[in-house]
Scaffold this active site. Structure first.
Site, short mmCIF file in Angstrom:
data_model
loop_
_atom_site.label_atom_id
_atom_site.label_comp_id
_atom_site.label_asym_id
_atom_site.label_seq_id
_atom_site.Cartn_x
_atom_site.Cartn_y
_atom_site.Cartn_z
NE ARG A 82 -2.99 0.81 3.43
CZ ARG A 82 -3.71 0.48 4.49
NH1 ARG A 82 -4.61 -0.07 4.82
NH2 ARG A 82 -3.05 0.48 5.77
CE LYS A 184 -2.70 4.46 7.25
NZ LYS A 184 -3.67 5.34 7.95
CD GLU A 220 -11.64 5.69 4.35
OE1 GLU A 220 -11.60 4.29 4.59
OE2 GLU A 220 -11.51 6.14 3.43
N1 PLP Z 1 -9.24 3.94 6.40
C1 PLP Z 1 -8.78 4.66 7.26
C2 PLP Z 1 -9.15 6.17 6.61
C3 PLP Z 1 -7.15 4.97 8.14
O1 PLP Z 1 -6.48 5.69 8.09
C4 PLP Z 1 -7.16 4.02 7.99
C5 PLP Z 1 -6.93 3.11 8.89
O2 PLP Z 1 -5.04 2.54 8.64
C6 PLP Z 1 -7.90 2.50 8.14
C7 PLP Z 1 -9.09 2.45 6.87
C8 PLP Z 1 -8.13 1.60 8.03
O3 PLP Z 1 -6.87 0.43 7.31
P1 PLP Z 1 -6.16 -0.98 7.96
O4 PLP Z 1 -6.97 -2.23 8.52
O5 PLP Z 1 -4.75 -1.42 7.18
O6 PLP Z 1 -5.11 0.56 9.14
C1 COI Z 2 -4.16 3.27 11.79
O1 COI Z 2 -5.20 3.11 12.06
O2 COI Z 2 -3.04 2.85 11.43
C2 COI Z 2 -4.24 4.55 11.39
O3 COI Z 2 -3.90 5.03 10.47
C3 COI Z 2 -5.48 5.05 11.79
C4 COI Z 2 -4.78 6.83 12.17
C5 COI Z 2 -7.31 7.32 12.33
C6 COI Z 2 -4.78 6.49 13.60
#
Ligand code: PLP
Ligand code: COI
Length: 318
Positions: A82, A184, A220
């Site tokens: 990612r 991200k 989201e």
């Molecule tokens: N959506 C957003 C905007 C996020 O910042 C995060 C955190 O990383 C997620 C979703 C969840 O992603 P992940 O499960 O890869 O941490």
């Molecule tokens: C994560 O879950 O790793 C994120 O980056 C979310 C953030 C809002 C702390």
């Protein structure tokens, strides 16, 4: 190495400086050999690309202690992939995926004393990130970059741990159609800061963002994807090209289908449907699965049958 007797059970989601971090610099078209350092300070030009035009991307994952005392991280290969996609979208050089995993492993090993014990409820949060570091004044990508990984022990993202939260439907967007919502990038989070503070000022825990094109579909929150459960036990999760492809969500979809034998739909979810779901949760590295008890749409309350005290049964099982 000492961990200063951290009170694991009472940690919140905050920053605690640990002993080591990984640093690697990109200069003259190549990454240097990189390595661990104890220096937590970054010194860059006042005109660095990251400071002027927000050229920065990041990742987030966790390390855990298993019951038999090993330290593991969760699917860092998917974070590496990612971050490559994020870097490409912001015209940054790719930090090679194998080196990303090696940097994460080195950083976690060096900070092993800060990985919370099994069963403590806390984890070691790992934050890889990269930014444009040389002076940039015309709008263009930087030439030099720094990649870093630091760690910090954390507790629950939402106060109260697994108590259901209340979220509101936001009039603000966190992403644009054909923008950067699917990567991200720090800029997406800067964009959400006014909206999250406004939500807090109005008494809500988080925002439910809608699709920026039509404002009719669920996207989201500021830091997690949605999982819904229908009254007949089907798991439904929004599909959109402007949300972050959550690794937790992709893993839970697999668990739901393959381990629990549940039916799963990844599809567009209309705001109109939300009132008919039986359960709702937010999933992500920081959020884990945080149950949602209520969604408020401009004063109209949508209360899930799972209520405001307990997680719903399907979310709990997941
Ligand atoms: N959506 C957003 C905007 C996020 O910042 C995060 C955190 O990383 C997620 C979703 C969840 O992603 P992940 O499960 O890869 O941490
Ligand atoms: C994560 O879950 O790793 C994120 O980056 C979310 C953030 C809002 C702390």
């Amino acid at each position: 190495m000492e961990n200063n007797n951290i009170d694991w059970a009472n940690l919140d989601f905050g920053y605690i400086k640990t002993d080591y971090r990984y640093v690697c610099n990109f200069k003259d078209g190549a990454w240097d050999e990189g390595g661990l350092t104890t220096d937590d300070k970054v010194v860059i030009s006042e005109c660095a690309g990251v400071l002027q035009y927000a050229q920065t991307v990041f990742e987030g994952m966790k390390a855990y202690t298993t019951e038999d005392g090993r330290i593991v991280t969760f699917r860092p290969d998917l974070n590496a992939e990612r971050m490559e996609n994020s870097a490409r979208r912001l015209e940054m050089p790719v930090f090679p995926q194998d080196r990303f995993i090696d940097a994460v492993v080195q950083t976690v090993k060096a900070n092993a004393a800060y990985v919370p014990p099994f069963g403590s409820g806390a984890t070691l949060y790992i934050r890889p990130f990269m930014f444009g570091s040389n002076p940039v004044i015309g709008v263009k990508p930087a030439d030099d970059y720094q990649f870093r990984v630091f760690t910090t022990p954390v507790g629950p993202y939402f106060k109260g741990g697994v108590k259901p939260i209340t979220i509101r439907v936001s009039d603000f967007d966190r992403a644009a159609p054909n923008g950067t919502g699917h990567i991200k990038a720090g800029l997406n989070y800067a964009m959400s800061l006014y909206a999250i503070m406004d939500a807090h000022r109005q008494g809500f825990d988080e925002n439910m963002y809608l699709d920026p094109g039509t404002h009719t579909k669920v996207e989201e929150t500021g830091g997690a994807n949605f999982l819904f459960v229908t009254k007949d036990g089907k798991v439904v999760t929004p599909k959109s090209n402007s949300i972050l492809p959550s690794i937790t969500r992709r893993s839970l979809v697999y668990v739901a289908k393959e381990y629990l034998g549940l039916e799963v739909e990844e599809r567009e979810v209309y705001l109109e449907e939300v009132k008919d779901f039986a359960e709702c949760g937010l999933c992500g590295t920081a959020a884990v699965i945080s149950p949602v008890g209520k969604v408020v749409d401009h004063g109209k309350e949508m209360c899930f049958p799972s209520g405001m005290t307990e997680m719903g049964p399907v979310i709990q099982k997941l």
